[in-house]
Design a protein around this motif. Structure first.
Motif, PDB file in Angstrom:
ATOM      1  N   TYR A 108      44.763  47.959  42.509  1.00 47.84           N
ATOM      2  CA  TYR A 108      44.276  46.584  42.517  1.00 47.84           C
ATOM      3  C   TYR A 108      43.656  46.175  41.180  1.00 47.84           C
ATOM      4  O   TYR A 108      43.720  45.007  40.801  1.00 47.84           O
ATOM      5  CB  TYR A 108      43.230  46.429  43.630  1.00 47.84           C
ATOM      6  CG  TYR A 108      42.373  45.190  43.535  1.00 47.84           C
ATOM      7  CD1 TYR A 108      42.838  43.956  43.989  1.00 47.84           C
ATOM      8  CD2 TYR A 108      41.085  45.255  43.003  1.00 47.84           C
ATOM      9  CE1 TYR A 108      42.037  42.823  43.908  1.00 47.84           C
ATOM     10  CE2 TYR A 108      40.286  44.128  42.925  1.00 47.84           C
ATOM     11  CZ  TYR A 108      40.769  42.914  43.373  1.00 47.84           C
ATOM     12  OH  TYR A 108      39.981  41.804  43.296  1.00 47.84           O
ATOM     13  N   THR A 109      43.070  47.113  40.447  1.00 45.28           N
ATOM     14  CA  THR A 109      42.266  46.765  39.274  1.00 45.28           C
ATOM     15  C   THR A 109      43.012  45.911  38.245  1.00 45.28           C
ATOM     16  O   THR A 109      42.488  44.874  37.805  1.00 45.28           O
ATOM     17  CB  THR A 109      41.702  48.030  38.621  1.00 45.28           C
ATOM     18  OG1 THR A 109      40.934  48.748  39.590  1.00 45.28           O
ATOM     19  CG2 THR A 109      40.816  47.679  37.441  1.00 45.28           C
ATOM     20  N   ARG A 166      43.426  42.439  39.672  1.00 51.67           N
ATOM     21  CA  ARG A 166      42.146  41.723  39.652  1.00 51.67           C
ATOM     22  C   ARG A 166      41.852  41.183  38.253  1.00 51.67           C
ATOM     23  O   ARG A 166      41.415  40.041  38.090  1.00 51.67           O
ATOM     24  CB  ARG A 166      41.034  42.667  40.103  1.00 51.67           C
ATOM     25  CG  ARG A 166      39.639  42.048  40.063  1.00 51.67           C
ATOM     26  CD  ARG A 166      38.906  42.433  38.814  1.00 51.67           C
ATOM     27  NE  ARG A 166      37.640  41.713  38.723  1.00 51.67           N
ATOM     28  CZ  ARG A 166      36.965  41.537  37.613  1.00 51.67           C
ATOM     29  NH1 ARG A 166      37.439  42.015  36.465  1.00 51.67           N
ATOM     30  NH2 ARG A 166      35.827  40.870  37.602  1.00 51.67           N
ATOM     31  N   TYR A 212      39.169  39.008  47.616  1.00 51.76           N
ATOM     32  CA  TYR A 212      38.352  40.174  47.913  1.00 51.76           C
ATOM     33  C   TYR A 212      39.251  41.405  47.954  1.00 51.76           C
ATOM     34  O   TYR A 212      40.301  41.385  48.601  1.00 51.76           O
ATOM     35  CB  TYR A 212      37.671  40.038  49.274  1.00 51.76           C
ATOM     36  CG  TYR A 212      36.756  38.855  49.410  1.00 51.76           C
ATOM     37  CD1 TYR A 212      35.385  38.975  49.180  1.00 51.76           C
ATOM     38  CD2 TYR A 212      37.253  37.600  49.778  1.00 51.76           C
ATOM     39  CE1 TYR A 212      34.536  37.887  49.320  1.00 51.76           C
ATOM     40  CE2 TYR A 212      36.417  36.507  49.912  1.00 51.76           C
ATOM     41  CZ  TYR A 212      35.060  36.654  49.678  1.00 51.76           C
ATOM     42  OH  TYR A 212      34.227  35.568  49.816  1.00 51.76           O
ATOM     43  N   CYS A 213      38.858  42.456  47.273  1.00 48.59           N
ATOM     44  CA  CYS A 213      39.570  43.716  47.412  1.00 48.59           C
ATOM     45  C   CYS A 213      38.771  44.577  48.375  1.00 48.59           C
ATOM     46  O   CYS A 213      37.642  44.976  48.077  1.00 48.59           O
ATOM     47  CB  CYS A 213      39.734  44.426  46.081  1.00 48.59           C
ATOM     48  SG  CYS A 213      40.793  45.893  46.237  1.00 48.59           S
ATOM     49  N   TYR A 262      34.777  43.042  44.766  1.00 44.81           N
ATOM     50  CA  TYR A 262      35.093  44.334  45.357  1.00 44.81           C
ATOM     51  C   TYR A 262      34.274  44.530  46.633  1.00 44.81           C
ATOM     52  O   TYR A 262      33.060  44.279  46.638  1.00 44.81           O
ATOM     53  CB  TYR A 262      34.733  45.465  44.391  1.00 44.81           C
ATOM     54  CG  TYR A 262      35.675  45.660  43.231  1.00 44.81           C
ATOM     55  CD1 TYR A 262      36.924  46.239  43.424  1.00 44.81           C
ATOM     56  CD2 TYR A 262      35.302  45.311  41.932  1.00 44.81           C
ATOM     57  CE1 TYR A 262      37.784  46.456  42.354  1.00 44.81           C
ATOM     58  CE2 TYR A 262      36.158  45.524  40.855  1.00 44.81           C
ATOM     59  CZ  TYR A 262      37.396  46.098  41.073  1.00 44.81           C
ATOM     60  OH  TYR A 262      38.243  46.302  40.015  1.00 44.81           O
ATOM     61  N   CYS A 293      42.571  52.762  41.900  1.00 44.48           N
ATOM     62  CA  CYS A 293      43.143  51.723  42.757  1.00 44.48           C
ATOM     63  C   CYS A 293      44.119  50.850  41.972  1.00 44.48           C
ATOM     64  O   CYS A 293      43.815  50.399  40.861  1.00 44.48           O
ATOM     65  CB  CYS A 293      42.027  50.860  43.337  1.00 44.48           C
ATOM     66  SG  CYS A 293      42.606  49.557  44.441  1.00 44.48           S
ATOM     67  N   ASP A 306      38.233  53.603  48.433  1.00 45.75           N
ATOM     68  CA  ASP A 306      37.350  52.659  47.748  1.00 45.75           C
ATOM     69  C   ASP A 306      38.125  52.010  46.601  1.00 45.75           C
ATOM     70  O   ASP A 306      38.818  52.709  45.842  1.00 45.75           O
ATOM     71  CB  ASP A 306      36.124  53.393  47.200  1.00 45.75           C
ATOM     72  CG  ASP A 306      35.166  52.438  46.505  1.00 45.75           C
ATOM     73  OD1 ASP A 306      34.221  51.971  47.161  1.00 45.75           O
ATOM     74  OD2 ASP A 306      35.370  52.161  45.306  1.00 45.75           O
ATOM     75  N   PRO A 307      38.020  50.690  46.443  1.00 38.78           N
ATOM     76  CA  PRO A 307      38.826  50.000  45.434  1.00 38.78           C
ATOM     77  C   PRO A 307      38.432  50.259  43.988  1.00 38.78           C
ATOM     78  O   PRO A 307      39.133  49.836  43.073  1.00 38.78           O
ATOM     79  CB  PRO A 307      38.627  48.520  45.783  1.00 38.78           C
ATOM     80  CG  PRO A 307      37.322  48.460  46.493  1.00 38.78           C
ATOM     81  CD  PRO A 307      37.227  49.742  47.264  1.00 38.78           C
ATOM     82  N   THR A 308      37.326  50.972  43.765  1.00 39.05           N
ATOM     83  CA  THR A 308      36.923  51.254  42.386  1.00 39.05           C
ATOM     84  C   THR A 308      37.371  52.646  41.920  1.00 39.05           C
ATOM     85  O   THR A 308      37.053  53.053  40.796  1.00 39.05           O
ATOM     86  CB  THR A 308      35.396  51.148  42.223  1.00 39.05           C
ATOM     87  OG1 THR A 308      34.770  52.193  42.981  1.00 39.05           O
ATOM     88  CG2 THR A 308      34.888  49.797  42.691  1.00 39.05           C
TER      89      THR A 308
END
Length: 226
Positions: free
Chosen positions: A111-112, A115, A6-7, A127, A109, A104-106
């Motif tokens: 993380y993308t 992911r 989970y991000c 997300y 970020c 917000d992870p979108t």
């Protein structure tokens, strides 16, 4: 059975802006993962926000992930692959992982790409949205980002400054490294300019005039131009 990644967006700084869903995911996760940029210190603003929001965070197994701020795409991908390997080992062991990120992870970020690597290998990912910095900044200033037919453009100032349509209201993220150039840019001409540094944190500073914004404003500075 493999675990799930989970991000989790923990918002811009105020622990009270961490969502109920984010709290639940952190409480249920087996491992709390978080990025850090300083090789000599594993400090993480996202981790500290999450820990202030929930006592469970410091009791969990943690996975600090070295994520230096580098411009070279190949070098960035090297670190993403290293991080993916560390997380994949936990997922293969059946552990669920909550990866913490600011805002917000979108939205811009790191993380993308991580992911995408894990999803390509067949791992389940999700997300968990969070409050964006620019929405929190607008709320703190007591202003609207867009009304009626107005449009809003989000610009990563660190990447570059170019001409944008006059009708847009503008938000500049990652502006600290380009602050002097941004203040002198024609993009701000004729606009009401605001900025907030460290929104929601004890070190928060608010500026309601472009002339007030220091050239060396902190890393967590968002500029709004209406």
């Amino acid at each position: 059975m493999k675990g799930k990644l989970y991000c989790v967006g923990v918002g811009p700084g105020d622990p009270e802006l961490v969502t109920i869903k984010a709290l639940r995911v952190m409480e249920e996760a087996d491992v709390i993962a978080y990025p850090y940029a300083d090789k000599d210190a594993k400090d993480s603003t996202a981790y500290e926000i999450a820990a202030a929001a929930s006592d469970c965070v410091r009791t969990k197994e943690s996975l600090p992930i070295y994520s230096p701020m580098v411009l070279d795409a190949d070098e960035r991908m090297k670190y993403h692959r290293m991080a993916a390997a560390s997380i994949e080992a936990l997922l293969d062991a059946g552990k669920s992982v909550a990866y913490l990120t600011l805002g917000d992870p979108t939205v811009y970020c790191t993380y993308t790409p991580l992911r995408d690597l894990l999803a390509k290998d067949g791992h389940l990912t999700e997300y968990i949205p969070g409050v964006t910095s620019f929405c929190a900044v607008a709320a703190r200033l007591g202003i609207s980002l867009a009304d009626g037919a107005e449009s809003l453009k989000i610009i990563p100032a660190a990447v570059g400054l170019s001409r944008h349509e006059e009708k847009n209201n503008l938000v500049f993220m990652k502006a600290a490294s380009r602050m002097k150039a941004l203040k002198e840019s024609e993009l701000l001409a004729g606009r009401q300019v605001y900025a907030v540094t460290d929104c929601g944190m004890e070190t928060e500073k608010i500026y309601c005039d472009v002339k007030e914004i220091p050239d060396d404003a902190g890393y967590f500075t968002v500029v709004v131009a209406r």
